[in-house]
Design a protein around this motif. Structure first.
Motif, PDB file in Angstrom:
ATOM      1  N   LEU A 122      56.462 157.009 -35.671  1.00 46.13           N
ATOM      2  CA  LEU A 122      56.592 158.435 -35.950  1.00 46.13           C
ATOM      3  C   LEU A 122      55.576 159.284 -35.182  1.00 46.13           C
ATOM      4  CD1 LEU A 122      57.908 160.704 -37.710  1.00 46.13           C
ATOM      5  CD2 LEU A 122      56.144 160.218 -39.400  1.00 46.13           C
ATOM      6  N   THR A 123      54.304 158.995 -35.372  1.00 44.69           N
ATOM      7  CA  THR A 123      53.264 159.874 -34.848  1.00 44.69           C
ATOM      8  C   THR A 123      53.043 159.730 -33.340  1.00 44.69           C
ATOM      9  OG1 THR A 123      52.192 159.775 -37.008  1.00 44.69           O
ATOM     10  CG2 THR A 123      50.873 160.611 -35.188  1.00 44.69           C
ATOM     11  N   LEU A 124      52.713 158.537 -32.876  1.00 44.70           N
ATOM     12  CA  LEU A 124      52.372 158.354 -31.462  1.00 44.70           C
ATOM     13  C   LEU A 124      53.480 158.775 -30.500  1.00 44.70           C
ATOM     14  CD1 LEU A 124      50.288 155.059 -31.638  1.00 44.70           C
ATOM     15  CD2 LEU A 124      49.464 157.410 -31.403  1.00 44.70           C
ATOM     16  N   PRO A 125      54.749 158.487 -30.789  1.00 45.66           N
ATOM     17  CA  PRO A 125      55.790 158.967 -29.874  1.00 45.66           C
ATOM     18  C   PRO A 125      55.837 160.501 -29.760  1.00 45.66           C
ATOM     19  CG  PRO A 125      56.674 157.246 -31.277  1.00 45.66           C
ATOM     20  CD  PRO A 125      55.319 157.595 -31.818  1.00 45.66           C
ATOM     21  N   ARG A 126      55.356 161.193 -30.777  1.00 47.90           N
ATOM     22  CA  ARG A 126      55.403 162.653 -30.764  1.00 47.90           C
ATOM     23  C   ARG A 126      54.145 163.291 -30.181  1.00 47.90           C
ATOM     24  NH1 ARG A 126      58.690 160.756 -34.395  1.00 47.90           N
ATOM     25  NH2 ARG A 126      60.571 161.873 -34.984  1.00 47.90           N
ATOM     26  N   ILE A 127      52.999 162.690 -30.412  1.00 44.93           N
ATOM     27  CA  ILE A 127      51.757 163.317 -29.920  1.00 44.93           C
ATOM     28  C   ILE A 127      51.221 162.640 -28.664  1.00 44.93           C
ATOM     29  CG2 ILE A 127      51.155 164.109 -32.243  1.00 44.93           C
ATOM     30  CD1 ILE A 127      48.924 161.982 -32.271  1.00 44.93           C
ATOM     31  N   GLY A 128      51.717 161.466 -28.337  1.00 40.13           N
ATOM     32  CA  GLY A 128      51.259 160.757 -27.146  1.00 40.13           C
ATOM     33  C   GLY A 128      50.048 159.891 -27.444  1.00 40.13           C
ATOM     34  N   HIS A 129      49.864 158.883 -26.600  1.00 37.76           N
ATOM     35  CA  HIS A 129      48.768 157.947 -26.827  1.00 37.76           C
ATOM     36  C   HIS A 129      47.392 158.556 -26.548  1.00 37.76           C
ATOM     37  CE1 HIS A 129      50.980 154.388 -28.017  1.00 37.76           C
ATOM     38  NE2 HIS A 129      51.942 154.831 -27.206  1.00 37.76           N
ATOM     39  N   GLY A 130      47.326 159.548 -25.679  1.00 45.79           N
ATOM     40  CA  GLY A 130      46.043 160.204 -25.425  1.00 45.79           C
ATOM     41  C   GLY A 130      45.484 160.861 -26.667  1.00 45.79           C
ATOM     42  N   ARG A 131      46.292 161.703 -27.286  1.00 46.20           N
ATOM     43  CA  ARG A 131      45.855 162.359 -28.529  1.00 46.20           C
ATOM     44  C   ARG A 131      45.823 161.363 -29.684  1.00 46.20           C
ATOM     45  NH1 ARG A 131      49.440 167.669 -28.619  1.00 46.20           N
ATOM     46  NH2 ARG A 131      50.855 166.215 -27.624  1.00 46.20           N
ATOM     47  N   GLY A 132      46.722 160.382 -29.632  1.00 46.06           N
ATOM     48  CA  GLY A 132      46.730 159.362 -30.674  1.00 46.06           C
ATOM     49  C   GLY A 132      45.449 158.552 -30.705  1.00 46.06           C
ATOM     50  N   GLY A 133      44.824 158.402 -29.570  1.00 42.46           N
ATOM     51  CA  GLY A 133      43.593 157.611 -29.478  1.00 42.46           C
ATOM     52  C   GLY A 133      42.352 158.289 -30.021  1.00 42.46           C
ATOM     53  N   LEU A 140      43.483 155.268 -45.409  1.00 38.53           N
ATOM     54  CA  LEU A 140      44.658 154.428 -45.169  1.00 38.53           C
ATOM     55  C   LEU A 140      45.435 154.872 -43.934  1.00 38.53           C
ATOM     56  CD1 LEU A 140      46.159 153.673 -48.673  1.00 38.53           C
ATOM     57  CD2 LEU A 140      45.266 152.053 -47.020  1.00 38.53           C
ATOM     58  N   TRP A 141      45.283 156.112 -43.540  1.00 43.01           N
ATOM     59  CA  TRP A 141      46.013 156.617 -42.377  1.00 43.01           C
ATOM     60  C   TRP A 141      45.352 156.171 -41.073  1.00 43.01           C
ATOM     61  CZ3 TRP A 141      47.815 162.281 -43.476  1.00 43.01           C
ATOM     62  CH2 TRP A 141      48.557 162.301 -44.664  1.00 43.01           C
ATOM     63  N   ALA A 142      44.150 155.630 -41.134  1.00 40.43           N
ATOM     64  CA  ALA A 142      43.409 155.227 -39.935  1.00 40.43           C
ATOM     65  C   ALA A 142      43.733 153.800 -39.517  1.00 40.43           C
ATOM     66  CB  ALA A 142      41.913 155.395 -40.176  1.00 40.43           C
ATOM     67  N   GLN A 143      45.007 153.460 -39.585  1.00 40.27           N
ATOM     68  CA  GLN A 143      45.455 152.136 -39.168  1.00 40.27           C
ATOM     69  C   GLN A 143      46.700 152.291 -38.295  1.00 40.27           C
ATOM     70  OE1 GLN A 143      47.284 149.721 -42.324  1.00 40.27           O
ATOM     71  NE2 GLN A 143      47.080 151.515 -43.668  1.00 40.27           N
ATOM     72  N   LEU A 144      46.922 151.339 -37.454  1.00 38.39           N
ATOM     73  CA  LEU A 144      48.062 151.381 -36.546  1.00 38.39           C
ATOM     74  C   LEU A 144      49.269 150.755 -37.239  1.00 38.39           C
ATOM     75  CD1 LEU A 144      48.679 152.390 -33.718  1.00 38.39           C
ATOM     76  CD2 LEU A 144      48.127 150.135 -32.847  1.00 38.39           C
ATOM     77  N   ASP A 145      49.845 151.509 -38.172  1.00 35.08           N
ATOM     78  CA  ASP A 145      50.988 151.019 -38.940  1.00 35.08           C
ATOM     79  C   ASP A 145      52.278 151.612 -38.386  1.00 35.08           C
ATOM     80  OD1 ASP A 145      50.833 153.654 -39.763  1.00 35.08           O
ATOM     81  OD2 ASP A 145      50.455 153.186 -41.863  1.00 35.08           O
ATOM     82  N   LEU A 146      53.385 151.369 -39.056  1.00 34.25           N
ATOM     83  CA  LEU A 146      54.670 151.875 -38.576  1.00 34.25           C
ATOM     84  C   LEU A 146      54.716 153.401 -38.515  1.00 34.25           C
ATOM     85  CD1 LEU A 146      57.277 149.481 -40.232  1.00 34.25           C
ATOM     86  CD2 LEU A 146      56.673 149.683 -37.820  1.00 34.25           C
TER      87      LEU A 146
END
Length: 151
Positions: A19-30, A8-14
């Motif tokens: 929370l996550t992408l603003p902190r780790i960045g889109h590079g690591r988020g990808g 369930l965590w493998a989706q682009l949800d709120l």
């Protein structure tokens, strides 16, 4: 190696976007939740949930593992689509993969003579449904060690 994941965590949800992408960045988020890459590398997947933090329903997790989309079917084609799994692989992670992680190979996780009668009866064949509709399949009953526990 066993990769225990909550699909369930493998989706682009709120949680991801706010929370996550603003902190780790889109590079690591990808490169998050590289489920298909782990399988290709030979890792064994075991799926579960972090209930009560996220939904405990395996059918909702199957839908995300196969589509990488949220319930509103976003983003179209899935978030990091190359990490989508086949339905067969996702079901295996919830069943035989979890049994393997619990050191219960041969005892549970598969339907065969001699295995524990931990079963679920569904109201439709998941393989005959569109992947995004998996979460809506009704559960007709569950059995633990052959004893009906639901339905």
């Amino acid at each position: 190696m066993i990769a225990n994941a909550q699909p369930l965590w493998a989706q682009l949800d709120l949680t991801q976007t706010e929370l996550t992408l603003p902190r780790i960045g889109h590079g690591r988020g990808g490169v998050q939740y590289p489920l298909a890459s782990l399988v290709r590398a030979g890792a064994r997947l075991a799926f579960g949930s972090d209930w009560p933090v996220s939904d405990h329903a395996p059918l909702a997790g199957l839908a995300v593992a196969v589509t990488r989309e949220d319930a509103a079917r976003r983003p179209p084609g899935g978030w990091i689509p190359e990490q989508r799994l086949t339905l067969r692989r996702a079901v295996d992670a919830y069943t035989a993969g979890s049994a393997h992680q619990a050191f219960r190979d041969g005892e549970s996780g598969t339907i065969r003579v001699g295995a524990a009668a931990d079963l679920v009866a569904l109201g439709a064949d998941p393989a005959a449904r569109p992947a995004h509709a998996l979460a809506g399949i009704p559960v007709l009953g569950t059995w633990l060690a052959g004893r009906r526990t639901h339905g």
